[in-house]
Design an enzyme around this catalytic site. Structure first.
Site, short mmCIF file in Angstrom:
data_model
loop_
_atom_site.label_atom_id
_atom_site.label_comp_id
_atom_site.label_asym_id
_atom_site.label_seq_id
_atom_site.Cartn_x
_atom_site.Cartn_y
_atom_site.Cartn_z
N SER A 63 0.87 -1.18 0.00
CA SER A 63 0.00 0.00 0.00
C SER A 63 0.91 1.23 0.00
CB SER A 63 -0.85 -0.01 1.28
OG SER A 63 -1.47 1.25 1.50
N TYR A 116 -2.02 -1.23 10.48
CA TYR A 116 -2.00 -1.36 9.01
C TYR A 116 -0.68 -0.82 8.46
CZ TYR A 116 -3.92 -1.15 4.22
OH TYR A 116 -4.16 -1.31 2.87
P1 NAD Z 1 -11.31 -6.34 -0.02
O1 NAD Z 1 -11.83 -6.19 1.36
O2 NAD Z 1 -12.23 -6.10 -1.17
O3 NAD Z 1 -10.66 -7.79 -0.20
C1 NAD Z 1 -9.89 -8.39 0.81
C2 NAD Z 1 -9.70 -9.86 0.50
O4 NAD Z 1 -8.97 -10.46 1.57
C3 NAD Z 1 -11.01 -10.62 0.38
O5 NAD Z 1 -10.98 -11.50 -0.73
C4 NAD Z 1 -11.09 -11.43 1.68
O6 NAD Z 1 -11.75 -12.68 1.49
C5 NAD Z 1 -9.62 -11.64 2.00
N1 NAD Z 1 -9.41 -11.83 3.43
C6 NAD Z 1 -9.63 -10.91 4.41
N2 NAD Z 1 -9.40 -11.46 5.61
C7 NAD Z 1 -8.99 -12.74 5.39
C8 NAD Z 1 -8.62 -13.81 6.24
N3 NAD Z 1 -8.61 -13.69 7.57
N4 NAD Z 1 -8.30 -14.99 5.66
C9 NAD Z 1 -8.32 -15.13 4.32
N5 NAD Z 1 -8.67 -14.16 3.47
C10 NAD Z 1 -9.01 -12.98 4.00
O7 NAD Z 1 -10.06 -5.37 -0.09
P2 NAD Z 1 -9.12 -4.86 -1.28
O8 NAD Z 1 -9.20 -3.38 -1.30
O9 NAD Z 1 -9.33 -5.62 -2.52
O10 NAD Z 1 -7.70 -5.20 -0.63
C11 NAD Z 1 -6.77 -6.09 -1.19
C12 NAD Z 1 -5.38 -5.69 -0.74
O11 NAD Z 1 -5.08 -4.40 -1.27
C13 NAD Z 1 -5.20 -5.58 0.77
O12 NAD Z 1 -3.96 -6.13 1.15
C14 NAD Z 1 -5.22 -4.09 1.02
O13 NAD Z 1 -4.52 -3.74 2.17
C15 NAD Z 1 -4.56 -3.60 -0.23
N6 NAD Z 1 -4.82 -2.19 -0.55
C16 NAD Z 1 -6.08 -1.75 -0.82
C17 NAD Z 1 -6.28 -0.41 -1.11
C18 NAD Z 1 -7.64 0.16 -1.43
O14 NAD Z 1 -7.75 1.39 -1.53
N7 NAD Z 1 -8.66 -0.64 -1.61
C19 NAD Z 1 -5.19 0.49 -1.12
C20 NAD Z 1 -3.92 -0.01 -0.84
C21 NAD Z 1 -3.75 -1.35 -0.55
#
Ligand code: NAD
Length: 267
Positions: A143, A156
């Site tokens: 991130s 985080y």
């Molecule tokens: P999201 O909530 O849509 O997806 C998260 C995924 O992680 C889901 O598929 C969920 O099933 C899985 N997950 C969560 N807890 C879990 C657990 N205990 N065991 C197994 N699987 C688990 O979120 P996203 O935005 O798609 O995030 C994906 C990645 O991108 C993350 O690492 C997040 O930190 C990172 N990220 C997101 C953003 C953003 O703005 N959305 C920005 C920077 C980084």
């Protein structure tokens, strides 16, 4: 065209959001996809069918709650029995925003476990096999919060900085491993700014509440504070970058933390 025929990719958290966007990109390039995440049977099978329709020669669901290290080892054993991960995308992540002094210890522990320890355990299992095969790609979804901090996100930010550091160590240890003709073994982080997914809904809702529930103004508010492009990224854009990192031509790009953040970390 990047051709991943014959390769298997494990994408953690690929039932939705950024993980699904990455799985779609890898599927379209011909990779078999090991789908993972927190999902019921029907949803998991729907995602597998969707990825086969996108071009994956095969897609199967592998459960495993990443809060439990034993489940992670079982997950990696099951994927190894399915052929093993040539490509490992550590994408699953969770978030909780609160001031440090009010952050529940359970949130700290869960965020460190899912966002950092899980990646250590999956890489520990997958990297030696990648090196033996001559080709391997680890793409860790960190991130902007692996590069700079924001308040109210202590666990985080700690986990994402940790993930960037862990990835650099692994990149160094495996830089000269693998076979050049096959593309070698690389380990990189993608560092997104705002991407509109379920993960950031609570933060959008909190901003919308300041504008009489106007969601569009809530999104605009979040972007204006940090992301100079004033645009969210799409999950498909993160998928396209992950796919490029998996190409053999990316053999010398390792140990990097690549921002996709509309200028956030350029400030
Ligand atoms: P999201 O909530 O849509 O997806 C998260 C995924 O992680 C889901 O598929 C969920 O099933 C899985 N997950 C969560 N807890 C879990 C657990 N205990 N065991 C197994 N699987 C688990 O979120 P996203 O935005 O798609 O995030 C994906 C990645 O991108 C993350 O690492 C997040 O930190 C990172 N990220 C997101 C953003 C953003 O703005 N959305 C920005 C920077 C980084």
């Amino acid at each position: 065209m990047i051709d991943l025929a014959g390769k298997t990719a494990l994408v953690t958290g690929s039932v939705q959001g950024i993980g699904l966007g990455i799985a779609e990109a890898l599927a379209a390039a011909g990779a078999r996809i090991a789908v993972h995440g927190l999902a019921g049977d029907a949803e998991a099978q729907e995602v597998c069918a969707h990825l086969r329709a996108r071009g994956a020669p095969d897609a199967a669901f592998f459960p495993g709650d990443l809060r439990d290290s034993d489940r992670i080892e079982e997950l990696m054993g099951a994927v190894a029995a399915w052929g093993g991960a040539d490509i490992l995308v550590n994408n699953a992540g969770i978030q909780h925003a609160a001031p440090l002094a009010e952050m529940p210890r359970a949130k700290w522990e869960a965020i460190l476990q899912v966002n950092l320890t899980a990646a250590f355990l999956t890489m520990k299992a997958a990297l030696p096999v990648m090196a033996a095969r001559g080709y391997g790609r680890v793409v860790n979804i960190a991130s902007v919060h692996g590069l700079v901090a924001s308040k109210d996100k202590a666990p985080y930010v700690a986990a994402k900085f940790g993930l960037v550091g862990l990835s650099k160590v692994a990149a160094l240890e495996y830089a000269a491993r693998g076979v050049p003709a096959r593309g070698g073994v690389t380990v990189n982080c993608i560092c997104p700014g705002w991407v509109e997914t379920a993960l950031i809904e609570p933060q959008i809702a909190a901003r919308a509440a300041l504008h009489d529930g106007d969601r569009a103004r809530g999104v605009a508010d979040l972007l204006a504070e940090k992301q100079p492009s004033l645009r969210m990224s799409r999950t498909s854009e993160i998928g396209a970058l992950a796919l490029w990192l998996c190409a053999p031509m990316a053999h010398n790009l390792t140990g990097a933390a690549i921002p996709v953040d509309g200028g956030w970390t350029a400030q």
